[in-house]
Structures are given as structure tokens and as C-alpha cells.
Design a protein around this motif. Structure first.
Motif, mmCIF file in Angstrom:
data_model
loop_
_atom_site.group_PDB
_atom_site.id
_atom_site.type_symbol
_atom_site.label_atom_id
_atom_site.label_comp_id
_atom_site.label_asym_id
_atom_site.label_seq_id
_atom_site.Cartn_x
_atom_site.Cartn_y
_atom_site.Cartn_z
ATOM 1 N N TYR A 77 21.908 -16.864 36.701
ATOM 2 C CA TYR A 77 22.859 -16.460 37.734
ATOM 3 C C TYR A 77 22.707 -14.964 37.987
ATOM 4 O O TYR A 77 22.551 -14.178 37.055
ATOM 5 C CB TYR A 77 24.307 -16.708 37.286
ATOM 6 N N GLN A 78 22.772 -14.548 39.246
ATOM 7 C CA GLN A 78 22.786 -13.136 39.625
ATOM 8 C C GLN A 78 24.080 -12.891 40.396
ATOM 9 O O GLN A 78 24.104 -12.891 41.626
ATOM 10 C CB GLN A 78 21.556 -12.805 40.479
ATOM 11 N N VAL A 79 25.170 -12.694 39.654
ATOM 12 C CA VAL A 79 26.497 -12.622 40.271
ATOM 13 C C VAL A 79 27.320 -11.449 39.740
ATOM 14 O O VAL A 79 28.536 -11.534 39.659
ATOM 15 C CB VAL A 79 27.264 -13.956 40.048
ATOM 16 N N ASP A 80 26.653 -10.337 39.412
ATOM 17 C CA ASP A 80 27.377 -9.219 38.785
ATOM 18 C C ASP A 80 28.428 -8.584 39.675
ATOM 19 O O ASP A 80 29.390 -8.027 39.191
ATOM 20 C CB ASP A 80 26.403 -8.171 38.251
ATOM 21 N N ASN A 81 28.293 -8.664 40.992
ATOM 22 C CA ASN A 81 29.283 -8.066 41.896
ATOM 23 C C ASN A 81 30.015 -9.116 42.713
ATOM 24 O O ASN A 81 30.496 -8.837 43.798
ATOM 25 C CB ASN A 81 28.601 -7.080 42.850
ATOM 26 N N SER A 82 30.102 -10.326 42.192
ATOM 27 C CA SER A 82 30.679 -11.419 42.970
ATOM 28 C C SER A 82 32.188 -11.511 42.779
ATOM 29 O O SER A 82 32.703 -11.378 41.677
ATOM 30 C CB SER A 82 30.034 -12.747 42.560
ATOM 31 N N ASP A 83 32.887 -11.746 43.885
ATOM 32 C CA ASP A 83 34.328 -11.986 43.837
ATOM 33 C C ASP A 83 34.644 -13.479 43.829
ATOM 34 O O ASP A 83 35.770 -13.871 43.560
ATOM 35 C CB ASP A 83 35.018 -11.349 45.051
ATOM 36 N N ILE A 84 33.653 -14.305 44.154
ATOM 37 C CA ILE A 84 33.912 -15.734 44.269
ATOM 38 C C ILE A 84 33.373 -16.546 43.094
ATOM 39 O O ILE A 84 33.870 -17.608 42.800
ATOM 40 C CB ILE A 84 33.342 -16.293 45.583
ATOM 41 N N ILE A 85 32.334 -16.053 42.447
ATOM 42 C CA ILE A 85 31.756 -16.736 41.288
ATOM 43 C C ILE A 85 31.958 -15.833 40.085
ATOM 44 O O ILE A 85 31.744 -14.622 40.159
ATOM 45 C CB ILE A 85 30.262 -17.028 41.506
ATOM 46 N N ASN A 86 32.382 -16.397 38.978
ATOM 47 C CA ASN A 86 32.689 -15.634 37.771
ATOM 48 C C ASN A 86 31.548 -14.679 37.411
ATOM 49 O O ASN A 86 30.478 -15.113 36.993
ATOM 50 C CB ASN A 86 32.966 -16.616 36.624
ATOM 51 N N SER A 87 31.772 -13.374 37.551
ATOM 52 C CA SER A 87 30.722 -12.390 37.298
ATOM 53 C C SER A 87 30.324 -12.325 35.820
ATOM 54 O O SER A 87 29.292 -11.760 35.489
ATOM 55 C CB SER A 87 31.143 -11.012 37.806
ATOM 56 N N LYS A 88 31.124 -12.926 34.929
ATOM 57 C CA LYS A 88 30.738 -12.989 33.514
ATOM 58 C C LYS A 88 29.528 -13.901 33.305
ATOM 59 O O LYS A 88 28.899 -13.876 32.257
ATOM 60 C CB LYS A 88 31.906 -13.490 32.660
ATOM 61 N N LEU A 89 29.188 -14.683 34.310
ATOM 62 C CA LEU A 89 28.016 -15.559 34.223
ATOM 63 C C LEU A 89 26.720 -14.835 34.574
ATOM 64 O O LEU A 89 25.641 -15.414 34.470
ATOM 65 C CB LEU A 89 28.188 -16.762 35.156
ATOM 66 N N HIS A 90 26.800 -13.563 34.991
ATOM 67 C CA HIS A 90 25.613 -12.800 35.382
ATOM 68 C C HIS A 90 24.565 -12.832 34.271
ATOM 69 O O HIS A 90 24.873 -12.580 33.111
ATOM 70 C CB HIS A 90 25.988 -11.354 35.725
ATOM 71 N N ASP A 91 23.328 -13.151 34.628
ATOM 72 C CA ASP A 91 22.169 -13.249 33.728
ATOM 73 C C ASP A 91 22.240 -14.422 32.748
ATOM 74 O O ASP A 91 21.358 -14.570 31.908
ATOM 75 C CB ASP A 91 21.922 -11.943 32.957
ATOM 76 N N HIS A 92 23.268 -15.258 32.838
ATOM 77 C CA HIS A 92 23.308 -16.460 31.995
ATOM 78 C C HIS A 92 22.422 -17.537 32.621
ATOM 79 O O HIS A 92 22.249 -17.601 33.839
ATOM 80 C CB HIS A 92 24.741 -16.988 31.849
ATOM 81 N N ASP A 93 21.870 -18.400 31.773
ATOM 82 C CA ASP A 93 21.008 -19.473 32.244
ATOM 83 C C ASP A 93 21.832 -20.559 32.930
ATOM 84 O O ASP A 93 22.968 -20.832 32.553
ATOM 85 C CB ASP A 93 20.215 -20.073 31.083
#
Length: 192
Positions: A77-93
């Protein structure tokens, strides 16, 4: 005796070779499970294209010195600045689940929708994700579940296949129907 063995063998082969007809298989991206309306075929790891790679691969043969080959990387996941998808998932498989609907109804992914059109039944909904628009590699758009999960032990930044939220851009898309820089929703539907 031989005729009895042949009858038994024929019966066994019919059972083994009988494949249930009418089922439809689809992949639920971002989840390890299927909705209650579907049966889990297998759960795995999202890879390039994207592929849903099984947790229990089988191998046959190996060529150590082949410089001309393709590669498969896991997805993150590439969601480090996301307001809609949990940004804690950034770089998780990214997990995936291959699901079967026994009814045999075809499945369709509808972008830019949160509800199915009349006559269709929702399997799951979420956000459209794909590779970064400026990366050289091609990308496939996937509908990732609105409540995505991560794989346990899968937090390393290898940047293989990357899942970025997909945004709409006015100009080539008709606005105000579409909203500039808003993330695309998506819904996976089948016939009722």
C-alpha cells in the motif's frame, strides 16, 4: 474382476473430473476473506499486474543462470497521506482472496460507484487503486476493499507492485460529474 475394477475406476474418474459448472470466480483485493455470499477458494499475497499469489506455492525446476526473465514482486500500500484509507497501512503488504460465487453470475467491477446499478448485487466496495501514473511500468486498476487488511510480518519497503489511490482529473473527464483530485470509489457486483 477386471470389469469390476474398470467400473470402479470409471466411477472415480467421473467424480474427480466433474467440475461444478456455473460458478464465477473473482479476486477481493485488500482482504484475506470473502464476503458471506461467496466461498473462499484461496487467500494469498497480491503481486504485480496484480496477481493473487497463493500462500502455498509449488515449484518445479530452477534455472540459476538466466539473465532474460520476468520478475514478480509483492504489492504494498502507498497511502501515507491518505484521508480515506488507513495511512497506518503505508508500505504494508497487500493480501488478496480468490472468491467463488456458486450462482454462476458474472462479476463486474464498476469504477466511480459505491452502489451497484439496479438488477445487480454488491459483493464488496472500496477504492480504485493502481500503480503511480508517472512510473515506467504499466499498471492495472484494482478495486481494493474499503476496509483493507495487511499481511502479518509484511512491513518492508521494497516498492515492488505499489497500490496508490486513483484520483479523477477534470479536463478529459466531465466535471462537475467527476470531482477533480477526488479518489475513485469502486464496487464489485454480480447479477442478483
Amino acid at each position: 474382476m477386471i470389469s469390476l475394477i474398470l467400473v470402479v475406476l470409471e466411477t472415480v474418474l467421473k467424480e474427480v473430473l466433474t467440475v461444478p459448472s456455473g460458478g464465477t470466480v473473482y479476486t477481493r483485493w485488500g482482504r484475506k476473506d470473502c464476503p458471506s455470499s461467496a466461498k473462499l477458494v484461496y487467500s494469498g499475497y497480491a503481486g504485480v499486474e496484480p496477481l493473487c499469489l497463493p500462500r502455498d506455492p509449488q515449484w518445479e525446476g530452477y534455472s540459476r543462470y538466466n539473465p532474460f526473465r520476468g520478475s514478480v514482486f509483492g504489492a504494498e500500500y502507498q497511502v501515507d497521506n491518505s484521508d480515506i484509507i488507513n495511512s497506518k497501512l503505508h508500505d504494508h503488504d497487500v493480501p488478496c482472496a480468490v472468491c467463488e460465487i456458486v450462482s454462476g453470475s458474472p462479476v463486474i467491477v464498476i469504477p466511480a460507484r459505491i452502489r451497484c446499478y439496479p438488477g445487480l448485487k454488491k459483493k464488496y466496495g472500496g477504492y480504485l487503486m493502481a500503480g503511480y501514473w508517472n512510473h515506467k511500468a504499466g499498471s492495472t486498476y484494482s478495486c481494493v476493499d474499503k476496509y483493507p487488511q495487511a499481511l502479518h510480518g509484511g512491513y518492508q519497503n521494497h516498492d515492488g507492485k505499489l497500490f496508490y489511490p486513483v484520483e479523477a482529473w477534470c479536463g478529459t473527464l466531465p466535471c462537475p460529474s467527476y470531482r477533480n483530485e477526488w479518489e475513485f470509489t469502486c464496487v464489485v457486483c454480480s447479477k442478483k
